[in-house]
Write an enzyme that holds these catalytic residues in place. Structure first.
Site, PDB file in Angstrom:
ATOM      1  N   ASP A  67     -31.611  19.685 -14.673  1.00 55.04           N
ATOM      2  CA  ASP A  67     -32.679  18.823 -14.237  1.00 55.04           C
ATOM      3  C   ASP A  67     -33.957  19.165 -14.356  1.00 55.04           C
ATOM      4  O   ASP A  67     -34.966  18.609 -13.769  1.00 55.04           O
ATOM      5  CB  ASP A  67     -32.419  18.246 -12.828  1.00 55.04           C
ATOM      6  N   GLU A  68     -34.294  20.090 -15.287  1.00 54.30           N
ATOM      7  CA  GLU A  68     -35.569  20.556 -15.404  1.00 54.30           C
ATOM      8  C   GLU A  68     -36.004  20.808 -16.895  1.00 54.30           C
ATOM      9  O   GLU A  68     -35.102  21.359 -17.676  1.00 54.30           O
ATOM     10  CB  GLU A  68     -35.790  22.066 -14.787  1.00 54.30           C
TER      11      GLU A  68
END
Lengths: 369, 380
Positions: free
Chosen positions: B95-96
């Site tokens: 998620d990054e």
């Protein structure tokens, strides 16, 4: 103990046991050999506890007795001495004096009582080989054994006898080498076990023992030990436990595509192409078509090589990947001008045979591309 | 992404919205919090906190086991959006990510405009909130994005880096963990500004190379490049047991399951592994690893399991209790030519065919649709 002995006879006897003495082992006595002076000569013995070697050499025995000496030191001294009679005398406390011409050496011996018991063996011959055949059989199969010490059975050669014929097989699971040779004599008794596993180290020692082609070698078995006997020279070895794979099952019967090739040509071409084969797999592709064999090694970090040989071949086209090392090992022991590659397809084994000698064969499993 | 795992769960079940939600597993077990909703964070719950403690802090919280399959699916959709906005995207986790906006002004506008478009696109395509930090380097972008959460955007103008960082607590700097932070606090350094006032020599003397890094980071200087996703160097799986195990058979069956998982992922990459590493943690937290290099690369569960179990049997002897077991596959290479075996009873093709079958079953019905009998579900 006191003896006078010919230098070359003594030297040859001491040399034969060098292969199994352990100069730096945990047991110092195993770095020694044992000399026993009897009526008309000396007996030289050595052992590494797994196997033992002994030989008898004529000498002028002045006083009987026995002593153990460092095998390596004695060997090094004898090697450098001129060809003159050697005079060996036992002093106090097992010290030995060795004299030759104007040279004199004093060696610290150990009591013969400290020397490990030599493994027991039987004089009762199960098989009798000619030196020529024994040497040939070992030379043509031992390269195929596995270097993996954990796979005991594949570490050894299989010896079988059947109707006066001996068979020796070596395999590492990827390739196999098999040879049949007639025995001079064979004790054929159905109740006898007919197959034995011969340890690799023993085989190397036997090869050293075979000096003349017409020498006779007896093979015998007793308890846990196997022995090869030549006159008064003996190699005894512990048996290897384990189950040898069913080799008969993997000898292909229907490899119908036959490629006959000049052995020297193939040997050298393959050696050249293999230089650029993948380091690990050593794979070379054999591309066979009408009258042509192309050896290819490509797409490796090493580069690429390709070599074409003219052959007499009319069958269907086939391409198979083989470990060059395995094929070269077989080619280097074959004594004929031509070899035949018997193939089925790219997934089945390649059987290598020789027209002149139906009793030898090699098998190499392919590499999957 | 903001509270990524929780946000995914919320999109799938909107009833969860606005409630304290915790993803991580059974609160009676020994797992830790994988993600907590902003609602749950108000109770002091944060990632990596033991689940039992999270429940004490907020008894009415909703605990979800979570599904990595679901999260990777959403993650892939988010990354698909990112790929439309820059040719150079560096994934950091599910998620990054870092995006290089250099040269993208013409199609997507200046950085703040592009960032706005990306956030809108993720919201409409995936239904999740993203926070974006814009900076002249990765360090600044990362810190800015953390400061902009939740659902925000922060642009640090070039030249303002040092001023932006100065009031922040030192542990906001990536690379300063609890240990380093405590060390710095003992030296009287609380904010990044405090850190930037220390001479370089002092930092290097105290912390060596890390000290040099701190010196530059405190000034907002970083030359770390944006790297496209690299090839995996190893594949590993491990599991902590619900209670420490003394029975080797149970540990072996758990290991069997992990080997199957790792081998299955390895086959997905189309590679083979030559090195198998076993990891064991005993009840006293003593952790040991042992590796074995195979003569030829493999992607077969069986080969990998046999190797791992041989390593296990050498390590796991006597009266020991095992807390964690894990397996790692490394020395990953594309499969080379494979030497066939003279005495193999089953041809290689049959095994390949079997594994292809197993893999396609799992693609369709999930990993646990088919398992080896020995691979127990214990301890997971």
């Amino acid at each position: 103990m006191e003896i006078r002995i010919d230098k070359n006879v003594f030297y040859a006897g001491v040399q034969k046991v060098q292969g199994i003495v352990e100069p730096k082992g945990a047991m110092p006595i195993l770095a020694h050999l044992l000399i026993t002076a009897e009526k008309d000569g000396i007996n030289i013995k050595a052992t590494d506890l797994e196997m033992g070697i002994q030989g008898f050499y004529p000498a002028n025995v002045i006083k009987e007795g026995s002593v153990s000496l460092n095998a390596r030191k004695l060997f090094d001294i004898l090697r450098e001495l001129p060809d003159q009679e050697i005079h060996l005398v036992q002093e106090e406390n097992h010290w030995m004096t060795l004299k030759s011409g104007r040279s004199k050496f004093r060696l610290p011996g150990l009591s013969a009582d400290e020397f490990p018991k030599f493994p027991e063996y039987s004089e009762d011959a199960l098989m009798q080989f000619s030196g020529l055949h024994l040497k040939e059989m070992i030379r043509k199969t031992q390269f195929a054994t596995s270097p993996d010490e954990t796979r005991q059975a594949l570490n050894a050669l299989l010896l079988e006898k059947n109707n006066g014929v001996a068979t020796i097989v070596g395999t590492d699971g990827h390739r196999l080498s098999l040879i049949h040779r007639p025995l001079l004599k064979s004790q054929d008794d159905a109740s006898d076990p007919t197959s034995f596993l011969l340890p690799k180290k023993t085989l190397m020692e036997i090869l050293k023992l075979v000096e003349e082609d017409d020498a006779e070698f007896s093979f015998s078995e007793k308890g846990n030990h196997l022995a090869f006997i030549h006159g008064r020279e003996v190699v005894v070895s512990r048996k290897i436990e384990g189950k040898f794979p069913n080799y008969k099952q993997v000898v292909p019967q229907d490899n119908k595509l036959q490629v006959v090739i000049n052995k020297e040509e193939l040997l050298h071409a393959l050696k050249r192409v293999a230089i650029l084969a993948d380091e690990k797999s050593k794979m070379v592709r054999f591309e066979i078509s009408e009258d042509s064999l192309v050896l290819v090694s490509d797409a490796t970090d090493q580069g690429a090589a390709r070599e074409e040989l003219t052959i007499a071949y009319q069958g269907e086209e086939i391409s198979i990947g083989l470990n060059a090392r395995y094929v070269l090992d077989i080619l280097s022991v074959v004594d004929s001008e031509e070899v035949t590659l018997n193939l089925k397809d790219q997934n089945h084994s390649c059987l290598i045979t020789v027209e002149k000698d139906k009793d030898y064969l090699g098998i190499v499993m392919p590499m999957r591309l | 992404m903001d509270a990524f795992f929780v946000s995914v769960e919320e999109t799938l079940d909107p009833a969860l919205k606005g409630k304290p939600v915790i993803v991580g597993g059974d609160p009676d077990g020994r797992g830790v919090v994988a993600a907590a909703s902003y609602e749950a964070r108000k109770y002091g719950i944060h990632s990596a906190m033991p689940l039992a403690r999270a429940r004490r802090l907020c008894p009415k919280a909703i605990f979800l086991r979570g599904s990595h399959r679901r999260y990777s699916e959403f993650s892939e959709r988010v990354f698909a959006v990112l790929d439309r906005y820059s040719p150079l995207v560096e994934p950091v986790s599910v998620d990054e990510a870092y995006l290089d906006h250099t040269g993208c002004e013409l199609p997507h506008g200046p950085a703040p405009e592009a960032a706005r478009r990306i956030r809108d696109a993720i919201k409409s395509a995936v239904g999740l909130n993203a926070s974006i930090g814009i900076g002249s380097n990765k360090l600044i972008a990362k810190v800015a994005s953390t400061c902009s959460k939740p659902n925000g955007m922060l642009w640090i103008l070039p030249g303002r880096e040092r001023a932006f960082l100065a009031p922040l607590s030192v542990d906001r700097i990536p690379g300063v963990g609890p240990k380093g932070g405590a060390e710095l606090k003992r030296m009287g350094v609380k904010t990044v500004g405090d850190l930037a006032r220390l001479p370089r020599e002092l930092l290097e003397e105290a912390f060596g190379k890390w000290g040099t890094a701190l010196y530059w980071k405190s000034r907002g200087v970083s030359d770390s490049e944006i790297l496209p996703p690299g090839e995996a160097k190893s594949i590993s799986h491990e599991t902590t047991f619900a209670e420490d195990l003394a029975d080797p058979r149970l540990v072996e069956s758990a290991l069997g399951y992990l080997c199957e998982k790792a081998a299955s992922r390895l086959r997905e990459t189309g590679k083979v592994a030559r090195c198998v590493t076993l990891k064991l943690r005993f009840s006293d937290f003593k952790t040991v690893t042992r590796s074995h290099t195979l003569p030829e690369g493999t992607a077969d569960d069986y080969d990998i399991y046999q190797t791992a179990v041989r390593l296990l049997r050498k390590l796991f002897v006597g009266r020991m209790r095992v807390r964690l077991v894990g397996v790692a596959l490394s020395h990953l290479t594309p499969p080379g030519p494979e030497q066939s075996d003279l005495f193999a009873t089953t041809p290689r093709e049959n095994w390949d065919c079997l594994y292809r079958g197993i893999d396609s079953l799992r693609d369709k019905y999930g990993f646990r649709a088919i398992l080896r009998a020995r691979s127990s579900l214990r301890g997971r």
